[in-house]
Structures are given as C-alpha cells and as structure tokens.
Design an enzyme around this catalytic site. Structure first.
Site, short mmCIF file in Angstrom:
data_model
loop_
_atom_site.label_atom_id
_atom_site.label_comp_id
_atom_site.label_asym_id
_atom_site.label_seq_id
_atom_site.Cartn_x
_atom_site.Cartn_y
_atom_site.Cartn_z
N SER A 112 0.82 -1.22 0.00
CA SER A 112 0.00 0.00 0.00
C SER A 112 0.85 1.26 0.00
O SER A 112 1.63 1.49 -0.90
CB SER A 112 -0.95 -0.06 1.19
OG SER A 112 -1.86 1.00 1.13
N HIS A 113 0.71 2.06 1.04
CA HIS A 113 1.37 3.36 1.11
C HIS A 113 2.76 3.27 1.74
O HIS A 113 3.41 4.29 1.91
CB HIS A 113 0.50 4.29 1.95
CG HIS A 113 0.14 3.66 3.26
ND1 HIS A 113 -0.76 2.63 3.35
CD2 HIS A 113 0.62 3.86 4.51
CE1 HIS A 113 -0.84 2.23 4.61
NE2 HIS A 113 -0.01 2.95 5.33
N ASP A 277 -2.30 6.51 -3.42
CA ASP A 277 -1.16 5.83 -2.78
C ASP A 277 -0.55 4.75 -3.67
O ASP A 277 -0.90 4.62 -4.84
CB ASP A 277 -1.59 5.25 -1.42
CG ASP A 277 -2.47 4.03 -1.57
OD1 ASP A 277 -3.19 3.94 -2.58
OD2 ASP A 277 -2.45 3.15 -0.68
N ASP A 279 -0.84 1.55 -4.12
CA ASP A 279 -1.66 0.59 -4.85
C ASP A 279 -3.00 1.18 -5.31
O ASP A 279 -3.88 0.45 -5.78
CB ASP A 279 -1.90 -0.66 -4.00
CG ASP A 279 -2.62 -0.35 -2.70
OD1 ASP A 279 -2.47 0.79 -2.20
OD2 ASP A 279 -3.33 -1.22 -2.18
N ASP A 281 -5.59 2.68 -3.78
CA ASP A 281 -6.88 2.64 -3.08
C ASP A 281 -7.11 3.85 -2.18
O ASP A 281 -8.24 4.13 -1.81
CB ASP A 281 -7.09 1.32 -2.32
CG ASP A 281 -5.98 1.01 -1.33
OD1 ASP A 281 -5.02 1.82 -1.22
OD2 ASP A 281 -6.06 -0.04 -0.68
N ARG A 282 -6.05 4.59 -1.84
CA ARG A 282 -6.25 5.77 -1.00
C ARG A 282 -6.36 7.03 -1.85
O ARG A 282 -5.83 7.08 -2.96
CB ARG A 282 -5.06 5.96 -0.05
CG ARG A 282 -4.96 4.90 0.97
CD ARG A 282 -3.87 5.22 1.97
NE ARG A 282 -3.90 4.23 3.03
CZ ARG A 282 -3.41 4.41 4.24
NH1 ARG A 282 -2.82 5.54 4.56
NH2 ARG A 282 -3.49 3.46 5.14
N LYS A 376 -11.33 0.02 -1.05
CA LYS A 376 -11.42 1.46 -1.20
C LYS A 376 -10.84 1.83 -2.56
O LYS A 376 -10.11 1.05 -3.16
CB LYS A 376 -10.72 2.18 -0.06
CG LYS A 376 -9.30 1.77 0.21
CD LYS A 376 -8.84 2.39 1.51
CE LYS A 376 -7.42 2.00 1.86
NZ LYS A 376 -7.36 1.09 3.01
N ARG A 496 -1.31 5.40 17.14
CA ARG A 496 -2.17 6.39 16.50
C ARG A 496 -3.11 6.97 17.55
O ARG A 496 -3.76 6.22 18.28
CB ARG A 496 -3.00 5.75 15.39
CG ARG A 496 -2.18 5.03 14.34
CD ARG A 496 -2.97 4.92 13.03
NE ARG A 496 -2.38 3.98 12.08
CZ ARG A 496 -1.29 4.21 11.35
NH1 ARG A 496 -0.64 5.36 11.47
NH2 ARG A 496 -0.84 3.30 10.50
C1 G1P Z 1 -3.96 1.69 8.25
C2 G1P Z 1 -5.17 2.57 8.40
C3 G1P Z 1 -6.43 1.77 8.12
C4 G1P Z 1 -6.35 1.14 6.73
C5 G1P Z 1 -5.07 0.32 6.62
C6 G1P Z 1 -4.89 -0.21 5.22
O1 G1P Z 1 -4.02 0.63 9.19
O2 G1P Z 1 -5.22 3.16 9.66
O3 G1P Z 1 -7.54 2.63 8.21
O4 G1P Z 1 -7.45 0.30 6.51
O5 G1P Z 1 -3.95 1.14 6.94
O6 G1P Z 1 -4.80 0.79 4.26
P1 G1P Z 1 -3.21 0.66 10.58
O7 G1P Z 1 -1.77 0.89 10.24
O8 G1P Z 1 -3.77 1.81 11.35
O9 G1P Z 1 -3.50 -0.66 11.22
ZN ZN Z 2 -3.31 1.33 -0.35
#
Ligand code: G1P
Ligand code: ZN
Length: 543
Positions: A112-113, A277, A279, A281-282, A376, A496
């Site tokens: 992901s990010h 991001d 992949d 989805d964000r 998403k 967080r």
């Molecule tokens: C984080 C985000 C959460 C999202 C996830 C995947 O997870 O807070 O909302 O679904 O990335 O993109 P976390 O690192 O808080 O567990």
């Molecule tokens: Zn992502």
C-alpha cells in the site's frame, strides 16, 4: 513438473490490518513467500479448476513474486489465472476484475502506502470471491497453516511472459495476461457522468492536478483523466510508475504528497488536486488552498450522492471505521439511513456491502469507497468529487463550508508516533487498559468522560465478534479520543491517536484543527502519558 518442496514454518506470518507486510529482505528469504502462498491455498477449499486473479502495485519484488505465485497456482490445481499486464493491477482494479470474472479469489501484491524499493516494504494479501479482503476467519486460518507448514507445491517451468496481453499455458494452468486498466476504467465510466465531467475539465477555466506519486495509478490516471475525460496532457504528475516510487513515500497525505500540496496551496493554484497511494486505493482531495479531511470527504460524498448517476436513487446506508469522525453519522441521520461503525480495516465493510446494508463507506486514513467493488478506491473518489463539482459549479471550499453550515463541523486530526520500540508502545496501551475502569465520569479540563472502552464489534451479518479494536474515550459533548496501535507497519510500533470535536456554531468553523483540538490533545497526553512511555515530545506525522 510439479515439485513438492520441504520447508519449515516462519513464525511471523500473521496478516495485519491489510495482509502480510514485511521488509523486502524478509520476503527474499528462501521459502518465505512460498510458505505464505501455500498457507493461503491450504486454507481454501474448492478452487480446483477455478480462476485466480493476480497482480500488484509494481513495487520492487513484484515481478519475482508473481512468477512464484503463478507456478504455485499451477501446481496447486487452479484452472486459470488472470494476471495484469507486466504484473500490474491496482488494488481497486484487482477487486473489479475478481468480481467481473466471478473468480474464486485474488492475490494482491502491495504494501500500500509503505515505502518501496530494495530497502522498502513488500506485502501480499488474499481477496475472496466478492473482490474484498479476506475476513478475519480466513486470515487466521492462513496464519494457523503457516505455523505448521512443512511442504509446498510448485511447478518447474520457465517464467510466464507477462509483457504482452494474451494467452499462454503454465503446465495445465491457463495464463491470461489482461490489460491492467480496461475493465476498471469501464466500471468507473458506468458510475459517473463522464460527459459532464469532460465539460468541466475542458471549459478552459477549471484546472485539475493529479499526483500518482510514481506509484501504480499512473497508467490509470493518464487513461481516465487525459485520454477519456479530455484533461490537458500534464494533468497527471509523477505518473511514471517506478519500483521504488521515485524514493518517495506513496502515502497521499499533507506530509508525503508534498508536490501536490505545494501546488494547491501555492500561487495561481489549480481548482482541484488529488493524489493516490502505492496501490491506488487511498485518495487525498484538495481544493484551491483547501484540504478536505477524509472523514469530511465521506460525509460530503454521502450528502451529495444523488448528483451522481450510480447513486441517483439514494444510499442504503453508510459505514465508517470507528476512529473516523462522526461527520458521516450526521448525514446518515439526516437522510434517515443507518450508519455502521466498524473496526479499522476495509475487510469489515465486506459483509455490509454484500448484504446491501450500505452503499458508501470510508476511513479517516484517506480511504473511501462504495458497493461498486470491495476495496477502497482512490480514482473513484476523485471522480465522485469531480462529478459533484461539475453539477454544483462551486469550488471545493464552498461545498465543504456549506456542508459544515448545514451539519456542523467535526474537527478532526490524527497524531501518529511512528517507529516506537514495540515494548514501550505496548506498555502504553497496557497502562491505558489498566486505568480504563477509573475514567468514566472523570473531568479533564472542560471535558467529562461519558464512556471509555476497548472497542468490540459484532458483525451484524454473520455475528462474528472482533475485540481489542482500539481504546475509546468519549466525552459528554460528543468529543472523542481514540488510541490504537497500527497493524500495517513493518518496523517497531506505531501509536495512533485520533482526536475529534464537534462544533455546531458556524462562527467557529474556521479554526486551525490543531487549535480547535488543543484541549483534547492535552487530555490525550494527560491520560496516556505519551511522553513518558515513548520519550517523544511530538508526533511524527499529523494528518
Ligand atoms: C492503516 C489505516 C487503516 C487502513 C489500513 C490499510 O491501518 O489506519 O484505516 O485500513 O492502513 O490501508 P493501521 O496501520 O492503522 O492498522
Ligand atoms: Zn493502499
């Protein structure tokens, strides 16, 4: 030839909030990826002869991993794989393709990010036949298998050629390399009023800026915005996908999407900016000199949904993750529809979407989506906003401010303390757990605690229970502070802290959120003793 390889379990293959994420070097250990993929297959039943979708965000190790997965899918008896051209599929596109082809499931390669490259992160997750992330029952079964695995099956064969769209065979497995963008672009086109959006983008006044952050959405954004919707060439910046995302951090927020933020907050700024991001989805949505928080974005999309063809007849319901602000709840109440509060992670929306209980859902972490897929969807969010702008002919700032005027403003911020020593982060959470029973009714500055608990969710569709989803501190005036540890990191722990305060009075809608939330920020420190436990004076990232 199908080979059975002897192996030993790795004890750390527990999927987190969104699949298994580790440093690339961890995945490069021999048998590491193979063990996890075999554990996925071993925890599934009835896939023989069926279709598997495979693709990833193109980060470093994507190419290697895909070849391994194809050979293992062949050896384990899948009938067909649909794989993105060059191994590329954004997460929303993969979800779309699983659904469209009624595939058995899909494997998505992405962290992901998280940062990419040789020294960065890699990830893998399994999506079920509805196109969404595997529910907890499946991820737990995968983890259980990974703890006792002693063999995996793999085909000995040359690599499949993924550089051309078309058909080939890997043993008995039919390999179909598909265009990474087509099906997904078509789906989006069926949801929105592309004619109207095109009119907006080509009227000579409106200016759009899209930032793909050198990640997977480059090809998708060029095709949709520049080719299909007529935006001028150059609308998409950082559109070339790179294995290390150009050294950047492909997380579309005010800190990491600095190129886009500089343009939208600079002189002669465009009217609309969006970033996505790693992949895809964000999403980050910006107006001229204006940031739309993801929580507000969900609420505004919900309030304006009937302006969009796909949602013209209204919404069945809305869902948001627990830490996401309650702005969407107010819209749901106004519309007379249900609003569900789920744990963090997209997988919890799956049942609600499948069961028709909700149409839109979102998370404060820059994720928004709908029933069109089961992930998403970054580009979808940008198009949704553009569709609204095309109809309302107002600026983003005007639309959001009007929204606050009608519904009140939920001031919101998230403070992240990244890369903490794991023991200390857990000690902080343990301490909070310990004092939870003493907090109810207590007064902190101007705020009185009305409830405090560790969030437990019971899925209204299948009755499954998910506990320990974050510590909530609710105050009598509706303000909230939430504490949880991230489940997606690959190094140390991330704390967080989510802060929310509701303000009805429009005279107080123009404050800096950090100022509006000052009291709550101080209370969070007082209650959790963040400085003492973490030795950090300030958060690493504030969004
Ligand atoms: C984080 C985000 C959460 C999202 C996830 C995947 O997870 O807070 O909302 O679904 O990335 O993109 P976390 O690192 O808080 O567990
Ligand atoms: Zn992502």
């Amino acid at each position: 030839m199908i080979q059975t390889i002897f192996t030993q379990p790795f004890l750390d293959q527990q999927p987190g909030t969104s699949g298994l994420r580790k440093k690339v070097s961890v995945f490069q250990q021999s048998h590491y990826l193979e063990n996890f993929v075999q554990s996925i297959f071993d925890s599934l039943k009835g896939f023989e002869g069926k279709t598997l979708v495979v693709g990833g965000d193109g980060r470093y190790y994507n190419r290697v991993a895909i070849q391994i997965i194809l050979k293992m899918a062949a050896a384990n008896g899948f009938g067909r794989v649909l794989v993105g051209h060059d191994g590329i599929l954004s997460t929303p596109a993969a979800s779309c393709i699983i659904r469209k082809n009624q595939a058995f499931g899909g494997i998505i390669l992405s962290a992901s990010h998280n940062i990419g490259g040789v020294k960065g992160d890699f990830g893998i997750k399994y999506n079920i036949g509805n196109g969404g992330p595997a529910p907890e029952s499946v991820t737990e079964a995968i983890f259980a298998h990974s703890q006792t695995i002693h063999t995996y099956k793999i085909l000995t064969a040359p690599d499949a050629d993924l550089s051309k769209v078309g058909f080939s065979k890997l043993g008995d497995l039919a390999v179909e390399v598909i265009d990474s963008v087509n099906d997904y672009a078509q789906l989006l086109e069926s949801l929105f009023d592309f004619d109207r959006i095109r009119e907006l983008l080509t009227n000579g006044r409106f200016r759009l800026c899209i930032d793909s952050m050198h990640a997977v959405t480059g090809a998708y954004a060029h095709r949709l915005f520049e080719q299909r919707l007529g935006a001028s060439l150059g609308t998409v910046q950082n559109g070339e996908s790179l294995e290390d995302f150009g050294g950047g951090h492909p997380d579309p927020n005010l800190v990491y999407a600095h190129d886009l933020v500089a343009r939208l907050f600079g002189d002669n700024a465009p009217d609309f900016g969006a970033a996505f991001d790693g992949d895809g989805d964000r999403n980050l949505i910006l107006g001229r000199h204006f940031f739309v928080t993801p929580s507000d974005s969900l609420a505004v999309l919900a309030a304006n949904a009937t302006l969009v063809p796909a949602y013209r007849t209204g919404l069945a319901g809305i869902a948001r993750s627990m830490p996401t602000s309650q702005a969407a709840d107010r819209v749901a109440a106004h519309l007379g529809i249900d609003c569900y509060e789920t744990p963090t992670g997209w997988k919890y929306f799956g049942n609600l979407l499948d069961d028709g209980k909700i149409t839109l859902c979102g998370e404060e972490s820059f994720g928004t989506g709908s029933n069109h897929i089961r992930e998403k969807d970054g580009l979808w969010a940008a198009l949704f906003w553009l569709n609204i702008l095309a109809v309302r002919q107002q600026s983003i700032a005007e639309i959001v401010q009007e929204h606050w005027h009608t519904f009140g403003r939920n001031y919101y911020s998230r403070h992240d303390y990244e890369n903490l020593e794991s023991d200390r982060a857990h000690a902080l959470m343990d301490n909070l757990h310990g004092i939870l029973p003493t907090l109810k009714g207590k007064q902190f500055r101007s705020q009185q605690v009305s409830y405090c608990d560790d969030f437990t969710y019971t899925d209204p569709v299948d009755g499954s229970v998910s506990s320990h989803q974050g510590i909530r501190l609710g105050f009598t005036n509706g303000s909230r502070i939430i504490f949880r540890l991230s489940g997606t990191g690959t190094q140390g722990a991330t704390l967080r802290v989510y802060l929310e305060r509701y303000e009805q009075n429009a005279a107080y809608h123009q404050l800096d959120p950090q100022v509006a939330l000052r009291d709550l920020i101080d209370i969070a420190e007082e209650v959790a003793q963040i400085r003492t436990f973490t030795s950090r004076a300030t958060p690493t990232v504030v969004t």
